[in-house]
Design a protein around this motif. Structure first.
Motif, mmCIF file in Angstrom:
data_model
loop_
_atom_site.group_PDB
_atom_site.id
_atom_site.type_symbol
_atom_site.label_atom_id
_atom_site.label_comp_id
_atom_site.label_asym_id
_atom_site.label_seq_id
_atom_site.Cartn_x
_atom_site.Cartn_y
_atom_site.Cartn_z
ATOM 1 N N LEU A 195 11.427 0.473 -12.034
ATOM 2 C CA LEU A 195 10.181 1.232 -12.134
ATOM 3 C C LEU A 195 9.645 1.606 -10.757
ATOM 4 O O LEU A 195 9.029 2.672 -10.595
ATOM 5 C CB LEU A 195 9.132 0.421 -12.897
ATOM 6 N N LEU A 196 9.865 0.769 -9.761
ATOM 7 C CA LEU A 196 9.414 1.095 -8.412
ATOM 8 C C LEU A 196 10.155 2.285 -7.829
ATOM 9 O O LEU A 196 9.648 2.976 -6.936
ATOM 10 C CB LEU A 196 9.605 -0.119 -7.491
ATOM 11 N N GLY A 197 11.355 2.558 -8.311
ATOM 12 C CA GLY A 197 12.113 3.704 -7.828
ATOM 13 C C GLY A 197 12.469 3.534 -6.356
ATOM 14 O O GLY A 197 12.919 2.467 -5.925
ATOM 15 N N ARG A 198 12.285 4.590 -5.567
ATOM 16 C CA ARG A 198 12.615 4.517 -4.135
ATOM 17 C C ARG A 198 11.800 3.451 -3.414
ATOM 18 O O ARG A 198 12.217 2.915 -2.388
ATOM 19 C CB ARG A 198 12.413 5.879 -3.465
ATOM 20 N N ASP A 199 10.612 3.137 -3.931
ATOM 21 C CA ASP A 199 9.765 2.132 -3.286
ATOM 22 C C ASP A 199 10.324 0.717 -3.411
ATOM 23 O O ASP A 199 9.847 -0.198 -2.733
ATOM 24 C CB ASP A 199 8.354 2.163 -3.879
ATOM 25 N N ALA A 200 11.325 0.515 -4.264
ATOM 26 C CA ALA A 200 11.877 -0.829 -4.435
ATOM 27 C C ALA A 200 12.480 -1.355 -3.140
ATOM 28 O O ALA A 200 12.526 -2.568 -2.908
ATOM 29 C CB ALA A 200 12.929 -0.836 -5.536
ATOM 30 N N SER A 201 12.915 -0.450 -2.272
ATOM 31 C CA SER A 201 13.541 -0.888 -1.024
ATOM 32 C C SER A 201 12.544 -1.483 -0.048
ATOM 33 O O SER A 201 12.930 -2.140 0.927
ATOM 34 C CB SER A 201 14.252 0.299 -0.359
ATOM 35 N N HIS A 241 3.332 -11.712 -13.919
ATOM 36 C CA HIS A 241 2.914 -11.435 -12.541
ATOM 37 C C HIS A 241 4.128 -11.275 -11.629
ATOM 38 O O HIS A 241 5.120 -12.004 -11.765
ATOM 39 C CB HIS A 241 2.043 -12.583 -12.022
ATOM 40 N N PHE A 242 4.021 -10.328 -10.684
ATOM 41 C CA PHE A 242 5.078 -10.109 -9.702
ATOM 42 C C PHE A 242 4.465 -10.121 -8.306
ATOM 43 O O PHE A 242 3.366 -9.582 -8.081
ATOM 44 C CB PHE A 242 5.763 -8.759 -9.928
ATOM 45 N N LEU A 243 5.185 -10.727 -7.376
ATOM 46 C CA LEU A 243 4.814 -10.705 -5.966
ATOM 47 C C LEU A 243 5.877 -9.908 -5.224
ATOM 48 O O LEU A 243 7.061 -10.277 -5.234
ATOM 49 C CB LEU A 243 4.722 -12.123 -5.409
ATOM 50 N N LEU A 244 5.454 -8.805 -4.597
ATOM 51 C CA LEU A 244 6.363 -7.943 -3.843
ATOM 52 C C LEU A 244 6.239 -8.323 -2.377
ATOM 53 O O LEU A 244 5.277 -7.945 -1.696
ATOM 54 C CB LEU A 244 6.005 -6.471 -4.058
ATOM 55 N N LYS A 245 7.194 -9.076 -1.877
ATOM 56 C CA LYS A 245 7.112 -9.613 -0.526
ATOM 57 C C LYS A 245 7.291 -8.507 0.515
ATOM 58 O O LYS A 245 8.243 -7.734 0.472
ATOM 59 C CB LYS A 245 8.181 -10.688 -0.320
ATOM 60 N N ASP A 246 6.328 -8.446 1.446
ATOM 61 C CA ASP A 246 6.392 -7.538 2.600
ATOM 62 C C ASP A 246 6.546 -6.074 2.157
ATOM 63 O O ASP A 246 7.315 -5.311 2.723
ATOM 64 C CB ASP A 246 7.539 -7.950 3.522
ATOM 65 N N HIS A 247 5.773 -5.684 1.161
ATOM 66 C CA HIS A 247 5.893 -4.366 0.531
ATOM 67 C C HIS A 247 5.008 -3.303 1.197
ATOM 68 O O HIS A 247 5.187 -2.113 0.949
ATOM 69 C CB HIS A 247 5.509 -4.503 -0.952
ATOM 70 N N LEU A 248 4.032 -3.721 2.017
ATOM 71 C CA LEU A 248 2.947 -2.816 2.404
ATOM 72 C C LEU A 248 2.937 -2.394 3.879
ATOM 73 O O LEU A 248 1.890 -2.029 4.401
ATOM 74 C CB LEU A 248 1.588 -3.455 2.066
ATOM 75 N N ASP A 249 4.058 -2.424 4.567
ATOM 76 C CA ASP A 249 4.116 -1.977 5.959
ATOM 77 C C ASP A 249 3.054 -2.655 6.820
ATOM 78 O O ASP A 249 2.085 -2.032 7.254
ATOM 79 C CB ASP A 249 3.975 -0.454 6.056
ATOM 80 N N ARG A 250 3.205 -3.964 7.007
ATOM 81 C CA ARG A 250 2.410 -4.761 7.948
ATOM 82 C C ARG A 250 0.991 -5.054 7.496
ATOM 83 O O ARG A 250 0.280 -5.810 8.138
ATOM 84 C CB ARG A 250 2.356 -4.090 9.333
ATOM 85 N N GLY A 251 0.508 -4.496 6.404
ATOM 86 C CA GLY A 251 -0.825 -4.821 5.929
ATOM 87 C C GLY A 251 -1.882 -3.852 6.407
ATOM 88 O O GLY A 251 -1.661 -2.978 7.242
ATOM 89 N N VAL A 252 -3.111 -4.030 5.879
ATOM 90 C CA VAL A 252 -4.162 -3.026 5.988
ATOM 91 C C VAL A 252 -4.567 -2.718 7.420
ATOM 92 O O VAL A 252 -4.966 -1.592 7.731
ATOM 93 C CB VAL A 252 -5.388 -3.465 5.155
ATOM 94 N N TYR A 297 0.613 3.027 -10.138
ATOM 95 C CA TYR A 297 1.899 3.715 -10.053
ATOM 96 C C TYR A 297 2.851 3.208 -11.133
ATOM 97 O O TYR A 297 3.480 3.993 -11.866
ATOM 98 C CB TYR A 297 2.503 3.510 -8.660
ATOM 99 N N LEU A 298 2.937 1.901 -11.277
ATOM 100 C CA LEU A 298 3.868 1.350 -12.256
ATOM 101 C C LEU A 298 3.415 1.613 -13.687
ATOM 102 O O LEU A 298 4.248 1.788 -14.586
ATOM 103 C CB LEU A 298 4.051 -0.145 -12.005
ATOM 104 N N ARG A 299 2.114 1.676 -13.919
ATOM 105 C CA ARG A 299 1.623 1.982 -15.271
ATOM 106 C C ARG A 299 1.963 3.407 -15.692
ATOM 107 O O ARG A 299 2.019 3.704 -16.895
ATOM 108 C CB ARG A 299 0.115 1.772 -15.364
ATOM 109 N N CYS A 300 2.172 4.297 -14.752
ATOM 110 C CA CYS A 300 2.469 5.690 -15.128
ATOM 111 C C CYS A 300 3.954 5.919 -15.378
ATOM 112 O O CYS A 300 4.344 6.998 -15.843
ATOM 113 C CB CYS A 300 1.944 6.658 -14.072
ATOM 114 N N LYS A 301 4.798 4.917 -15.102
ATOM 115 C CA LYS A 301 6.235 5.086 -15.303
ATOM 116 C C LYS A 301 6.574 4.979 -16.792
ATOM 117 O O LYS A 301 6.008 4.153 -17.528
ATOM 118 C CB LYS A 301 7.013 4.031 -14.508
#
Length: 605
Positions: free
Chosen positions: A537-543, A560-571, A587-591
């Motif tokens: 479901l994440l598509g290209r973002d899965a990488s 529940h899912f934890l996506l480790k290091d998914h957000l480019d260094r954080g806010v 995003y995932l709800r629209c898939k």
């Protein structure tokens, strides 16, 4: 001690979930005569690093918006004997406490102001890092601080609630904190009110959950809720949450009287799933096992929260380390109609060829945002944004002559319809900060409560009986899954027609929790949402994610899912539009997936 009626619940209200929350809530809540306490959260990882930078630059390093909210509320806080606790002190806690005290005295109010210290730990942490740099590993990237590539300049630890409890015990009316954990104001107040100790684990865990549900203000009353359409016609002004915290740690979450909004099992489930990292939820006073938490609708806009099980806290606590990251700038073009990706590729090639020193950028990112619909009904619907985002160690790399000017100069040789944004303010370099989240021993922290009126200082000892922090929590795919065909005929459609979700950030990690409305939908949800399915479901973002962890909360009908290091260094430094991870869920709800027809017949979310 609290009043002799302390056997009754502590009634509290959450007035702020961030420094960007509405300012009027505190003054309105202070008029409620049956409140015992109001708590507010002003800090996030973004403004923690920003205020650290302010302090280093010798500027005011507290959240000034607190004064806007507090000043009109002071008279009613005093009149109704309502105590107030917040973390808006950021990196200048004593300075803000002095200003609050001065403001109260200017209004002729005899209020006792206290402040909490111990969260600013850079001096000690610097010593410890020098002795053993390999002892500090990022909770998100899992790399050591010696490999970070940035020079730390400031660090702030997350404190528990017992300093707040001690200040209340000695008569404080207003307590200004720096970085206490988000739920610590409520944990501390409940511990004082009910006489809990470090050994009151289940009770502390219950207050921890109550604090987590209410510290984000409107997030538990209909804000940021995937079921927001239930509130159509009442969107304009959502009320704030109240909570009764009972002596056993259970609570009842309620909606502010006479205000729009919604408190139900759905809004509470969504907020519980927000920003958690696994089935064990950590605070420096207690660990709450989320697998035992239950919700029960007990009235209109009233949800009972019970069943929390408390475990011993860790000997460590979370600490956020700030470094100067450099400078960043961005610029936008707009693409319309056909051949969007080809137009973007043309502009990117031209910009790359024109920038004077590509090697000087620490990050240069080109992003196409949006997709024109098929035969769109308006030109706006056919238009998408092309963003050019740059970061560099030196401001000169991004000064207008080296960044904005070469980008603007492509307009005449550009793609069909070449149009750039007329507002160039974001293209001027501004500083940003890098943020590294790790652990440090609680016994290295000098946690203290300070009473301004009496000049009394109280030392707060760390917990003495602890259990080690678990870095890798339980993760598993469905146990004994049933074939999805078991659930009957299906219709292809968005996951969000049936499934709610909530996501958020912790450093560079993103979490996302999914939950359903009906008991018989949960077996389908857990069998559908495997780790591999979420990657799909994440598509290209899965990488982006280095690892995905999964666990289930059957009491909440949630996965529940934890996506480790998914957000480019954080806010604090991210190049992502979704800087807080809040749109991962949407995003995932629209898939599109195969949805059981029998569930759809109940009505879409």
């Amino acid at each position: 001690m609290p009043p002799s009626t302390a056997r009754r619940p502590l009634r509290t209200a959450g007035c702020s979930g961030s420094c960007m929350d509405r300012r009027d809530a505190l003054a309105r809540l202070a008029k409620l005569p049956d409140l015992d306490m109001i708590h507010g959260d002003w800090l996030s990882e973004y403004n923690m690093s920003a205020r650290a930078g302010d302090q280093l630059d010798h500027s005011d390093a507290f959240e000034a918006s607190l004064l806007e909210a507090l000043e009109p509320a002071l008279a009613n806080l005093a009149k109704n004997s309502i105590r107030f606790v917040c973390n808006a002190g950021a990196s200048s806690t004593r300075q803000l406490a002095d200003l609050v005290d001065k403001t109260a005295r200017a209004q002729g109010l005899d209020l006792s102001v206290a402040w909490i210290s111990g969260d600013e730990v850079w001096d000690k942490l610097a010593e410890d890092i020098k002795k053993d740099p390999r002892g500090f590993t990022s909770l998100t990237t899992e790399t050591g601080i010696q490999d970070w590539g940035h020079a730390p300049v400031y660090a702030q630890a997350y404190l528990g609630g017992f300093g707040i409890a001690a200040a209340l015990e000695r008569g404080a009316d207003i307590i200004i904190c720096g970085r206490v954990a988000d739920a610590s104001p409520l944990i501390g107040a409940a511990a004082w009110w009910h006489g809990w100790t470090h050994d009151s684990l289940d009770e502390l865990a219950g207050a921890f959950i109550g604090g987590h549900l209410t510290e984000c203000s409107n997030y538990v009353t209909g804000g940021n809720y995937s079921g927001f359409k239930q509130l159509q016609g009442r969107w304009a002004y959502l009320g704030y949450p109240l909570a009764d915290i009972h002596a056993d740690g259970s609570s009842v979450i309620m909606l502010e009287p006479d205000q729009a909004g919604l408190v139900d099992v759905g809004t509470c489930s969504a907020q519980l799933l927000y920003e958690i990292q696994g089935p064990l939820y950590y605070n420096s006073d207690v660990v709450a096992d989320l697998r035992t938490v239950q919700f029960e609708q007990v009235g209109e806009n009233q949800v009972r929260v019970f069943g929390a099980r408390g475990l011993r806290p860790p000997p460590t606590t979370k600490v956020g380390i700030t470094a100067r990251g450099g400078f960043q700038a961005e610029f936008r073009y707009f693409l319309c109609g056909l051949d969007i990706l080809e137009k973007a590729a043309m502009l990117e090639a031209q910009v790359r060829a024109s920038l004077p020193d590509l090697d000087a950028f620490s990050l240069l990112k080109f992003t196409v945002t949006g997709t024109p619909g098929v035969s769109p009904e308006s030109q706006d619907e056919a238009t998408v944004e092309f963003r050019i985002f740059g970061q560099a160690r030196e401001a000169d790399t991004l000064k207008p002559a080296n960044f904005a000017r070469p980008i603007i100069d492509q307009i005449m040789q550009g793609y069909p319809g070449s149009t750039c944004g007329a507002d160039t303010r974001m293209a001027v370099p501004k500083p940003f900060y890098e943020y590294f989240v790790t652990l440090m021993p609680q016994d290295r922290i000098e946690h203290r409560a300070h009473l301004l009126k009496s000049s009394e200082t109280i030392d707060i000892p760390p917990p003495t009986i602890t259990e080690p922090f678990v870095r890798q929590q339980e993760s598993y795919d469905p146990r004994d899954p049933q074939p999805l065909s078991t659930y009957g005929e299906t219709t292809r459609g968005p996951l969000g027609w049936i499934v709610h979700a909530r996501s958020g950030d912790k450093g560079s990690d993103s979490n996302v929790g999914f939950f359903v409305r009906h008991d018989d939908e949960f077996p389908w949800l857990k069998d559908l949402l495997t780790i591999d399915k979420v990657k799909e479901l994440l598509g290209r973002d899965a990488s982006r994610a280095k690892r995905i962890d999964r666990f289930e909360l059957p009491h909440l009908k949630a996965v529940h899912f934890l996506l480790k290091d998914h957000l480019d260094r954080g806010v604090a430094s991210t190049s992502s539009y979704d800087c807080l991870g809040k749109n991962v869920a949407e995003y995932l709800r629209c898939k599109h997936v195969d949805l059981p027809q029998k569930f759809l017949e109940r009505g879409k979310i």
